[in-house]
Design a protein around this motif. Structure first.
Motif, PDB file in Angstrom:
ATOM      1  N   LEU A  53       0.823  -1.210   0.000  1.00  0.00           N
ATOM      2  CA  LEU A  53       0.000   0.000   0.000  1.00  0.00           C
ATOM      3  C   LEU A  53       0.860   1.264   0.000  1.00  0.00           C
ATOM      4  CD1 LEU A  53      -2.928  -0.971   2.385  1.00  0.00           C
ATOM      5  CD2 LEU A  53      -2.987  -0.705  -0.093  1.00  0.00           C
ATOM      6  N   THR A  54       1.965   1.247   0.727  1.00  0.00           N
ATOM      7  CA  THR A  54       2.870   2.397   0.726  1.00  0.00           C
ATOM      8  C   THR A  54       3.475   2.613  -0.657  1.00  0.00           C
ATOM      9  OG1 THR A  54       3.382   2.048   3.061  1.00  0.00           O
ATOM     10  CG2 THR A  54       4.940   3.366   1.783  1.00  0.00           C
ATOM     11  N   ALA A  55       3.905   1.534  -1.300  1.00  0.00           N
ATOM     12  CA  ALA A  55       4.477   1.649  -2.649  1.00  0.00           C
ATOM     13  C   ALA A  55       3.436   2.160  -3.634  1.00  0.00           C
ATOM     14  CB  ALA A  55       5.030   0.302  -3.097  1.00  0.00           C
ATOM     15  N   ALA A  56       2.198   1.681  -3.520  1.00  0.00           N
ATOM     16  CA  ALA A  56       1.134   2.138  -4.416  1.00  0.00           C
ATOM     17  C   ALA A  56       0.827   3.614  -4.179  1.00  0.00           C
ATOM     18  CB  ALA A  56      -0.117   1.298  -4.211  1.00  0.00           C
ATOM     19  N   THR A  57       0.803   4.028  -2.926  1.00  0.00           N
ATOM     20  CA  THR A  57       0.536   5.440  -2.612  1.00  0.00           C
ATOM     21  C   THR A  57       1.634   6.339  -3.160  1.00  0.00           C
ATOM     22  OG1 THR A  57      -0.627   4.768  -0.602  1.00  0.00           O
ATOM     23  CG2 THR A  57       0.095   7.062  -0.734  1.00  0.00           C
ATOM     24  N   VAL A  58       2.876   5.944  -2.998  1.00  0.00           N
ATOM     25  CA  VAL A  58       3.989   6.732  -3.540  1.00  0.00           C
ATOM     26  C   VAL A  58       3.896   6.790  -5.059  1.00  0.00           C
ATOM     27  CG1 VAL A  58       6.506   6.749  -3.841  1.00  0.00           C
ATOM     28  CG2 VAL A  58       5.519   6.354  -1.588  1.00  0.00           C
ATOM     29  N   GLY A  59       3.568   5.678  -5.705  1.00  0.00           N
ATOM     30  CA  GLY A  59       3.423   5.658  -7.158  1.00  0.00           C
ATOM     31  C   GLY A  59       2.311   6.568  -7.629  1.00  0.00           C
ATOM     32  N   LEU A  60       1.179   6.547  -6.946  1.00  0.00           N
ATOM     33  CA  LEU A  60       0.068   7.440  -7.317  1.00  0.00           C
ATOM     34  C   LEU A  60       0.441   8.901  -7.123  1.00  0.00           C
ATOM     35  CD1 LEU A  60      -2.958   5.475  -5.868  1.00  0.00           C
ATOM     36  CD2 LEU A  60      -2.491   5.950  -8.264  1.00  0.00           C
ATOM     37  N   LEU A  61       1.141   9.204  -6.039  1.00  0.00           N
ATOM     38  CA  LEU A  61       1.555  10.577  -5.779  1.00  0.00           C
ATOM     39  C   LEU A  61       2.525  11.075  -6.839  1.00  0.00           C
ATOM     40  CD1 LEU A  61       1.479  13.021  -3.881  1.00  0.00           C
ATOM     41  CD2 LEU A  61       3.346  11.988  -2.611  1.00  0.00           C
ATOM     42  N   VAL A  62       3.493  10.249  -7.201  1.00  0.00           N
ATOM     43  CA  VAL A  62       4.448  10.631  -8.247  1.00  0.00           C
ATOM     44  C   VAL A  62       3.719  10.828  -9.572  1.00  0.00           C
ATOM     45  CG1 VAL A  62       6.402   9.787  -9.619  1.00  0.00           C
ATOM     46  CG2 VAL A  62       6.456   9.621  -7.133  1.00  0.00           C
ATOM     47  N   GLY A  63       2.816   9.926  -9.918  1.00  0.00           N
ATOM     48  CA  GLY A  63       2.044  10.063 -11.154  1.00  0.00           C
ATOM     49  C   GLY A  63       1.204  11.324 -11.164  1.00  0.00           C
ATOM     50  N   TYR A  64       0.584  11.636 -10.038  1.00  0.00           N
ATOM     51  CA  TYR A  64      -0.221  12.852  -9.957  1.00  0.00           C
ATOM     52  C   TYR A  64       0.647  14.098 -10.138  1.00  0.00           C
ATOM     53  CZ  TYR A  64      -3.064  16.588  -8.040  1.00  0.00           C
ATOM     54  OH  TYR A  64      -3.733  17.763  -7.867  1.00  0.00           O
ATOM     55  N   LEU A  65       1.792  14.115  -9.460  1.00  0.00           N
ATOM     56  CA  LEU A  65       2.670  15.277  -9.571  1.00  0.00           C
ATOM     57  C   LEU A  65       3.215  15.433 -10.989  1.00  0.00           C
ATOM     58  CD1 LEU A  65       4.580  15.050  -6.174  1.00  0.00           C
ATOM     59  CD2 LEU A  65       2.770  16.662  -6.819  1.00  0.00           C
ATOM     60  N   LEU A  66       3.563  14.340 -11.627  1.00  0.00           N
ATOM     61  CA  LEU A  66       4.034  14.424 -13.014  1.00  0.00           C
ATOM     62  C   LEU A  66       2.925  14.907 -13.939  1.00  0.00           C
ATOM     63  CD1 LEU A  66       6.186  11.205 -13.348  1.00  0.00           C
ATOM     64  CD2 LEU A  66       6.991  13.565 -13.333  1.00  0.00           C
ATOM     65  N   GLY A  67       1.720  14.417 -13.738  1.00  0.00           N
ATOM     66  CA  GLY A  67       0.584  14.862 -14.554  1.00  0.00           C
ATOM     67  C   GLY A  67       0.245  16.318 -14.316  1.00  0.00           C
ATOM     68  N   ALA A  68       0.296  16.757 -13.067  1.00  0.00           N
ATOM     69  CA  ALA A  68       0.003  18.155 -12.754  1.00  0.00           C
ATOM     70  C   ALA A  68       1.071  19.065 -13.340  1.00  0.00           C
ATOM     71  CB  ALA A  68      -0.083  18.343 -11.240  1.00  0.00           C
ATOM     72  N   GLY A  69       2.322  18.626 -13.335  1.00  0.00           N
ATOM     73  CA  GLY A  69       3.400  19.428 -13.904  1.00  0.00           C
ATOM     74  C   GLY A  69       3.271  19.558 -15.405  1.00  0.00           C
ATOM     75  N   GLN A  70       2.788  18.540 -16.087  1.00  0.00           N
ATOM     76  CA  GLN A  70       2.618  18.599 -17.535  1.00  0.00           C
ATOM     77  C   GLN A  70       1.475  19.523 -17.913  1.00  0.00           C
ATOM     78  OE1 GLN A  70       2.124  14.640 -18.970  1.00  0.00           O
ATOM     79  NE2 GLN A  70       4.326  14.282 -19.135  1.00  0.00           N
TER      80      GLN A  70
END
Length: 81
Positions: A53-70
């Motif tokens: 669950l921690t790995a999935a949460t970190v992955g979702l957070l990174v994906g969200y930040l990358l998407g928001a930056g784009q």
């Protein structure tokens, strides 16, 4: 006249395994490590769940930040709302 060498036979050269032997050894080590990881996951299900669950949460957070930056750096007229 030269003197005879006093250095005797020092033994066989160090054994160098072939590529096939190294690949086989690596495969055995990976199989053993995978079995140990599976046994640890069975022995500690709560810790395994927390880790996943921690790995999935970190992955979702990174994906969200990358998407928001784009979307911020992209063309503003391309918004869908």
């Amino acid at each position: 006249m030269s003197r005879p060498s006093r250095m005797g036979y020092t033994g066989d050269p160090e054994y160098q395994p072939t590529a096939g032997e190294r690949i086989k050894d690596t495969a055995v080590a990976l199989r053993d490590d995978a079995a140990m990881a599976a046994a640890a996951a069975r022995d500690y299900p709560v810790a395994t769940t927390s880790l996943v669950l921690t790995a999935a949460t970190v992955g979702l957070l990174v994906g969200y930040l990358l998407g928001a930056g784009q979307s911020r750096s992209g063309d503003e007229s391309r918004r869908s709302w």
